[in-house]
Design a protein around this motif. Structure first.
Motif, PDB file in Angstrom:
ATOM      1  N   SER A  66       0.843  -1.197   0.000  1.00  0.00           N
ATOM      2  CA  SER A  66       0.000   0.000   0.000  1.00  0.00           C
ATOM      3  C   SER A  66       0.877   1.245   0.000  1.00  0.00           C
ATOM      4  CB  SER A  66      -0.884  -0.002   1.237  1.00  0.00           C
ATOM      5  OG  SER A  66      -0.096   0.200   2.384  1.00  0.00           O
ATOM      6  N   GLY A  67       0.268   2.386  -0.276  1.00  0.00           N
ATOM      7  CA  GLY A  67       1.015   3.646  -0.343  1.00  0.00           C
ATOM      8  C   GLY A  67       1.784   3.928   0.946  1.00  0.00           C
ATOM      9  N   GLY A  68       1.139   3.688   2.078  1.00  0.00           N
ATOM     10  CA  GLY A  68       1.784   3.940   3.363  1.00  0.00           C
ATOM     11  C   GLY A  68       2.964   3.010   3.582  1.00  0.00           C
ATOM     12  N   GLN A  69       2.771   1.739   3.234  1.00  0.00           N
ATOM     13  CA  GLN A  69       3.860   0.761   3.397  1.00  0.00           C
ATOM     14  C   GLN A  69       5.043   1.107   2.503  1.00  0.00           C
ATOM     15  OE1 GLN A  69       1.442  -2.732   2.570  1.00  0.00           O
ATOM     16  NE2 GLN A  69       1.846  -3.505   4.626  1.00  0.00           N
ATOM     17  N   ARG A  70       4.735   1.540   1.266  1.00  0.00           N
ATOM     18  CA  ARG A  70       5.816   1.923   0.347  1.00  0.00           C
ATOM     19  C   ARG A  70       6.625   3.063   0.937  1.00  0.00           C
ATOM     20  NH1 ARG A  70       1.999   2.443  -4.866  1.00  0.00           N
ATOM     21  NH2 ARG A  70       1.673   0.229  -5.233  1.00  0.00           N
ATOM     22  N   GLN A  71       5.919   4.037   1.498  1.00  0.00           N
ATOM     23  CA  GLN A  71       6.634   5.178   2.047  1.00  0.00           C
ATOM     24  C   GLN A  71       7.493   4.726   3.232  1.00  0.00           C
ATOM     25  OE1 GLN A  71       8.085   7.722   1.057  1.00  0.00           O
ATOM     26  NE2 GLN A  71       6.319   8.986   0.566  1.00  0.00           N
ATOM     27  N   ARG A  72       7.039   3.724   3.971  1.00  0.00           N
ATOM     28  CA  ARG A  72       7.849   3.185   5.063  1.00  0.00           C
ATOM     29  C   ARG A  72       9.117   2.522   4.514  1.00  0.00           C
ATOM     30  NH1 ARG A  72       4.892   2.657  10.064  1.00  0.00           N
ATOM     31  NH2 ARG A  72       2.765   3.357   9.704  1.00  0.00           N
ATOM     32  N   VAL A  73       8.958   1.800   3.398  1.00  0.00           N
ATOM     33  CA  VAL A  73      10.140   1.184   2.772  1.00  0.00           C
ATOM     34  C   VAL A  73      11.123   2.271   2.358  1.00  0.00           C
ATOM     35  CG1 VAL A  73      10.980  -0.201   0.840  1.00  0.00           C
ATOM     36  CG2 VAL A  73       8.848  -0.826   1.971  1.00  0.00           C
ATOM     37  N   LEU A  83      18.058  14.151   6.502  1.00  0.00           N
ATOM     38  CA  LEU A  83      16.992  13.496   5.751  1.00  0.00           C
ATOM     39  C   LEU A  83      16.204  14.597   5.041  1.00  0.00           C
ATOM     40  CD1 LEU A  83      16.296  10.515   5.674  1.00  0.00           C
ATOM     41  CD2 LEU A  83      14.601  10.898   7.455  1.00  0.00           C
ATOM     42  N   VAL A  84      16.118  14.511   3.715  1.00  0.00           N
ATOM     43  CA  VAL A  84      15.349  15.499   2.955  1.00  0.00           C
ATOM     44  C   VAL A  84      14.043  14.837   2.520  1.00  0.00           C
ATOM     45  CG1 VAL A  84      15.299  17.015   0.938  1.00  0.00           C
ATOM     46  CG2 VAL A  84      17.447  16.613   2.145  1.00  0.00           C
ATOM     47  N   CYS A  85      12.923  15.312   3.037  1.00  0.00           N
ATOM     48  CA  CYS A  85      11.635  14.720   2.699  1.00  0.00           C
ATOM     49  C   CYS A  85      10.877  15.694   1.811  1.00  0.00           C
ATOM     50  CB  CYS A  85      10.813  14.449   3.957  1.00  0.00           C
ATOM     51  SG  CYS A  85      11.662  13.403   5.127  1.00  0.00           S
ATOM     52  N   ASP A  86      10.676  15.319   0.546  1.00  0.00           N
ATOM     53  CA  ASP A  86       9.990  16.190  -0.400  1.00  0.00           C
ATOM     54  C   ASP A  86       8.550  15.724  -0.560  1.00  0.00           C
ATOM     55  OD1 ASP A  86       9.239  17.925  -2.332  1.00  0.00           O
ATOM     56  OD2 ASP A  86      10.763  17.361  -3.798  1.00  0.00           O
ATOM     57  N   GLU A  87       7.636  16.422   0.058  1.00  0.00           N
ATOM     58  CA  GLU A  87       6.207  16.084   0.025  1.00  0.00           C
ATOM     59  C   GLU A  87       5.976  14.599   0.329  1.00  0.00           C
ATOM     60  OE1 GLU A  87       3.720  18.250  -0.644  1.00  0.00           O
ATOM     61  OE2 GLU A  87       4.536  19.874  -1.872  1.00  0.00           O
ATOM     62  N   PRO A  88       6.501  14.106   1.441  1.00  0.00           N
ATOM     63  CA  PRO A  88       6.448  12.656   1.643  1.00  0.00           C
ATOM     64  C   PRO A  88       5.050  12.119   1.916  1.00  0.00           C
ATOM     65  CG  PRO A  88       7.309  13.714   3.595  1.00  0.00           C
ATOM     66  CD  PRO A  88       7.170  14.791   2.557  1.00  0.00           C
ATOM     67  N   VAL A  89       4.120  12.979   2.310  1.00  0.00           N
ATOM     68  CA  VAL A  89       2.796  12.455   2.655  1.00  0.00           C
ATOM     69  C   VAL A  89       1.685  12.985   1.759  1.00  0.00           C
ATOM     70  CG1 VAL A  89       3.394  12.021   5.063  1.00  0.00           C
ATOM     71  CG2 VAL A  89       2.438  14.233   4.427  1.00  0.00           C
ATOM     72  N   SER A  90       2.035  13.804   0.744  1.00  0.00           N
ATOM     73  CA  SER A  90       0.960  14.425  -0.038  1.00  0.00           C
ATOM     74  C   SER A  90       0.147  13.436  -0.847  1.00  0.00           C
ATOM     75  CB  SER A  90       1.507  15.487  -0.996  1.00  0.00           C
ATOM     76  OG  SER A  90       2.783  15.834  -0.657  1.00  0.00           O
ATOM     77  N   ALA A  91       0.738  12.277  -1.149  1.00  0.00           N
ATOM     78  CA  ALA A  91      -0.005  11.326  -1.986  1.00  0.00           C
ATOM     79  C   ALA A  91      -0.791  10.327  -1.144  1.00  0.00           C
ATOM     80  CB  ALA A  91       0.963  10.591  -2.912  1.00  0.00           C
ATOM     81  N   LEU A  92      -0.775  10.511   0.165  1.00  0.00           N
ATOM     82  CA  LEU A  92      -1.385   9.503   1.035  1.00  0.00           C
ATOM     83  C   LEU A  92      -2.731   9.961   1.592  1.00  0.00           C
ATOM     84  CD1 LEU A  92       1.839   8.614   3.048  1.00  0.00           C
ATOM     85  CD2 LEU A  92       0.889   7.385   1.110  1.00  0.00           C
ATOM     86  N   ASP A  93      -3.579   8.994   1.921  1.00  0.00           N
ATOM     87  CA  ASP A  93      -4.844   9.314   2.585  1.00  0.00           C
ATOM     88  C   ASP A  93      -4.561   9.915   3.952  1.00  0.00           C
ATOM     89  OD1 ASP A  93      -6.332   8.371   0.536  1.00  0.00           O
ATOM     90  OD2 ASP A  93      -6.552   6.361   1.360  1.00  0.00           O
ATOM     91  N   VAL A  94      -5.542  10.655   4.460  1.00  0.00           N
ATOM     92  CA  VAL A  94      -5.318  11.400   5.703  1.00  0.00           C
ATOM     93  C   VAL A  94      -4.853  10.518   6.864  1.00  0.00           C
ATOM     94  CG1 VAL A  94      -6.237  13.557   6.535  1.00  0.00           C
ATOM     95  CG2 VAL A  94      -7.665  12.111   5.131  1.00  0.00           C
TER      96      VAL A  94
END
Lengths: 268, 586
Positions: free
Chosen positions: B449-456, B469-480
């Protein structure tokens, strides 16, 4: 299940051709070059399934034995073109502006001419013969593959995962071998299965013109050429080698399309 | 105006809309909300007869101004569609013909429905563009969609829909693709159209947008309406469990940052709004009081990354050089999080790529752990790359498609020198750290899932043991709800590992939650920077104020309150395109 039947059918069709190319003796124990003038130009029947040619050679045996050289020319030329095209395409994509310009402009020139014509020119320079035929077809087909690989490599080079790998501090050579190459050649392999059919036709065409395998060895294209003189009296001389070419090309094409469908659906 | 009763849409045997009933009156806005796949878009399209050739649409009653629309032939639909019911779609770039000018697009709509005599077409196009607040209508009418900004494009699309004078507007996610300040302008435009007597059917997944515009709300789930009532009732007192869960998932952070705007207005709905602002007042104050001291904790800590006056120019399509970042300076200390906020095109991502050493700045310099990071050969940079790692918006594209999760993380772990059996152990350890079970090891990221991918992606970024750590919009594609989990994870990791973090987002709520300090970017420059509490409570720059004011508030819901609108308006750029609309109305 319905999605798989073209794949299944084409595989089933290709099995006998594969057997013919690998061990022709299994399908026919006669000699493909033994002359028997008494039985010349016999129509297809129970003794000679595909009839006999003007020298009394069993046509079925010749079609079976012709599979190996015909398929080898197609496969050899395709393999050579894929390797050369792959390397040149990678060099163009990753080797800087000068390499890109040189490779792509030469490719443009070659691609502006019909492939068969390019192959003819190469043969005119190198001379006839099976090896030269393979080489000629490979040269004619290389620019197409080089273009595809270049485009694909450019996409992959700009992809997030290559940038991520670069961000990890990997060396450029590692980057190319580990990430860019394997991901850029995927479409190439699919294209090659379709290209194999085209190469086979080109090989047969040049064989027909007498530039490939030299008589009396059987080869489908050359057999077609020989049969041409007797087309009015002995239709079977043209039909059976022609059918062999047609069926193989169609089956390989279907296979290639099915493979492309799978490829688009998700990488293995 | 439109009455729908028992609307059912089926594709084959699958009913995607089941027994939906609603009405929209002139001057009223009904919002249909629900998650993707709930059937809200199909409902909207069924109203204009565009549900598709394979759709089977039935309804007990489907009437517009008393005219029955059930069983209408395609020919008859054309007289209704556009002329009487207008459809506004989400993405104006794909909804407008790229080869035609905006003016031609609007003129076509006028000609098709024979609204005005041919000679007056040009004048009407200009007046329509003026109506929707497009400045310089004459010049804009001659431009193509790609030459317009997102907001102007959406306005032009609305103008083309309005051209034939429909009395009902069906808007399917009209602001989803837009930045917050532009979204605020478009919502205001739609609100103005509503006040002029148009009926509005608004399809949206964004409850904050709905709260701002709708009079009534219908909540859809799996093709059926589960709840329908006035907006105030649905948002303050939801009845259905699904509605409650939707409301609970909305990040509450924007509430806190709206205090400056809320302070200027008197709550309208006496009960709910007063309560909420009263409850928030002290809580917000204490939150912000803690922030400056929290920020000063890092003053003694060494610099992890410094960017000094960096500029980068790119060649624009027309050949001119354009600054992507222009004299930007920022720094982040070990253990600290710097939030960079701004709208699309403001240069955030370029700043991130310069920090990552993926592009060289034209001017200025970057220091990583106090040593030069820009202007050095790639050979020298390569060995230090593992000390600065990135997490992107779309993690899937950052993984080699052939790789399993294990290989993705192992490749990165190998750089910190772990080999063989240790490596598998280290990978499992990293996955555990980001809350993934060892069972994902052999799976491909695309199966997650999207959340799991971001964890990977986070596990991979941590694998080489980075300082930054540079996080570029790391959560914008995820559900709330997933977004909240990932933000919690990042906060926990930052605490445990003491890494410096540069966190880029367009979402003010998210920035507010994760950052110690904020840099606000606009047009390639940093316009304001400071501790997060200060910037969000007392913004110094007009742009920051406008940005904060434009965030659609949700629980501070005040239906159609005039003061609130004017506060937002004043905060927005005074030269905003809606100025024309406002002056036209007042």
């Amino acid at each position: 299940m319905r999605r798989y039947w073209p794949l299944l059918v084409s595989c089933l069709v290709l099995v006998p051709f594969g057997v013919a190319a690998a061990v022709p003796e299994l399908l026919s124990d006669a000699s493909p070059i033994a002359i028997d003038p008494v039985n010349a130009l016999l129509p297809p029947g129970t003794r000679h399934w595909f009839g006999t040619d003007q020298l009394g050679r069993d046509l079925f045996t010749r079609v079976v034995h012709g599979a190996r050289p015909s398929l080898l020319i197609g496969a050899g030329a395709t393999a050579a073109a894929v390797v050369a095209g792959g390397l040149l395409g990678l060099a163009a994509a990753l080797g800087g502006r000068a390499a890109d310009q040189v490779v792509m402009r030469v490719a443009d020139v070659l691609m502006s001419l019909p492939q068969l014509l390019v192959a003819l020119v190469v043969i005119a320079v190198l001379g006839a013969g099976t090896t030269n035929l393979v080489l000629a077809i490979a040269i004619a087909f290389t620019p197409g593959y080089a273009r595809v690989v270049r485009a694909e490599a450019l996409v992959v080079r700009g992809s997030g995962y290559v940038e991520s790998a670069k961000g990890l501090g990997l060396r450029r050579s590692v980057l190319i071998v580990r990430h860019i190459l394997p991901n850029a050649v995927g479409p190439l392999l699919v294209l090659a299965t379709v290209g194999f059919g085209t190469a086979l036709i080109a090989g047969s065409g040049l064989g027909f013109l007498g530039f490939g395998t030299q008589p009396p060895a059987p080869e489908w294209g050359a057999m077609l050429a020989e049969g041409r003189d007797f087309l009015e009296t002995a239709w079977w001389l043209g039909v059976f080698p022609g059918a062999a070419i047609t069926v193989t090309v169609i089956a390989v094409n279907v296979l290639g399309r099915a493979a492309r469908g799978r490829f688009a659906g998700g990488k293995p | 105006m439109i009455e729908v009763e028992g609307l059912t849409v089926a594709f084959g045997r699958v009913q995607v809309v089941r027994d939906v009933s609603f009405t929209v009156a002139p001057g009223e806005c009904l919002a249909v909300v629900g998650e993707s796949g709930s059937g809200k878009s199909v409902t909207a399209r069924a109203l204009v007869g565009l549900a598709g050739p394979r759709a089977h649409v039935t309804a007990r009653r489907l009437a517009f101004d008393g005219q029955d629309l059930t069983g209408l032939a395609e020919r008859d639909w054309r007289a209704v569609r556009g002329r009487r019911i207008g459809l506004i779609l989400q993405d104006a770039l794909t909804s407008l013909d790229p080869l035609r000018t905006v003016g031609a697009e609007i003129a076509e709509s006028l000609r098709t429905h024979r609204v005005v005599p041919r000679a007056e077409t040009g004048a009407r196009v200009r007046s329509l563009l003026t109506d929707v607040g497009v400045p310089e209508p004459e010049r804009r009418a001659r431009q193509h969609p790609h030459e317009l900004s997102g907001g102007l494009r959406q306005r032009a699309l609305i103008a083309s829909v309005l051209a034939a004078g429909p009395r009902l507007l069906v808007a399917d996610e009209p602001t989803t693709a837009l930045d917050v300040t532009v979204q605020a302008q478009i919502l205001e435009l739609l609100g103005a159209l509503k006040e002029r007597g148009a009926g509005l059917l608004l399809i949206s997944h964004d409850l904050a947008v709905v709260a701002r515009l709708a009079d009534r709300v219908a909540v859809m789930k799996e093709g059926a309406v589960v709840e329908q009532d006035t907006t105030a009732q649905v948002l303050s007192n939801p009845q259905h469990a699904y509605t409650k869960s939707l409301i609970a998932a909305v990040p509450m952070e924007p509430v806190a940052i709206r205090v400056s705007v809320q302070a200027t207005e008197s709550p309208a709905t006496e009960s709910s709004a007063t309560e909420s602002s009263a409850a928030e007042g002290p809580a917000t104050a204490s939150l912000f009081a803690g922030s400056p001291s929290a920020a000063s904790l890092f003053v003694g800590s060494p610099f992890a990354l410094q960017a000094e006056n960096v500029s980068k120019r790119f060649r624009a399509p027309d050949g001119s050089l354009r600054h992507a970042v222009d004299g930007v300076s920022f720094h982040v200390r070990m253990g600290e999080t710097l939030g960079i906020v701004g709208e699309s095109g403001s240069g955030k991502t370029t700043a991130a790529r310069i920090a990552l050493g993926l592009i060289e700045p034209d001017q200025g310099r970057v220091l990583l752990s106090g040593r030069p990071w820009s202007g050095i050969p790639e050979r020298d940079r390569r060995a230090r790359r593992r000390t600065i790692q990135a997490v992107h918006q779309d993690p899937l594209s950052s993984f080699d498609p052939r790789y399993t999760v294990e290989r993705v993380v192992a490749e990165a772990a190998a750089l910190s020198g772990v080999r063989g059996r240790d490596r598998t152990r280290r990978v499992t350890e990293l996955l555990d750290q980001v809350g993934l079970p060892a069972t994902v090891l052999r799976r491909h990221p695309r199966e997650l899932s999207g959340g799991q991918r971001q964890r990977v992606a986070i596990a991979r970024a941590l694998a080489p043991g980075p300082d930054v750590l540079v996080c570029d919009e790391p959560v914008s594609a995820l559900d709330v709800s997933i977004q909240a989990q990932i933000l919690d994870l990042l906060a926990a990791l930052r605490r445990d590992l003491n890494v410096a973090m540069i966190f880029i987002s367009h979402d003010l709520g998210v920035i507010r939650q994760v950052s110690d300090r904020v840099a606000v970017m606009k047009d390639a420059r940093v316009v304001e920077t400071g501790p997060v509490g200060e910037v969000f409570t007392a913004p110094a720059e007009p742009y920051t104020k406008a940005l904060l004011a434009a965030v659609p508030s949700f629980p501070g819901y005040t239906p159609g309150h005039p003061e609130k609108r004017s506060a937002t308006r004043a905060a927005l750029d005074s030269a905003s395109p809606s100025a024309a609309l406002r002056s036209g109305r007042s």
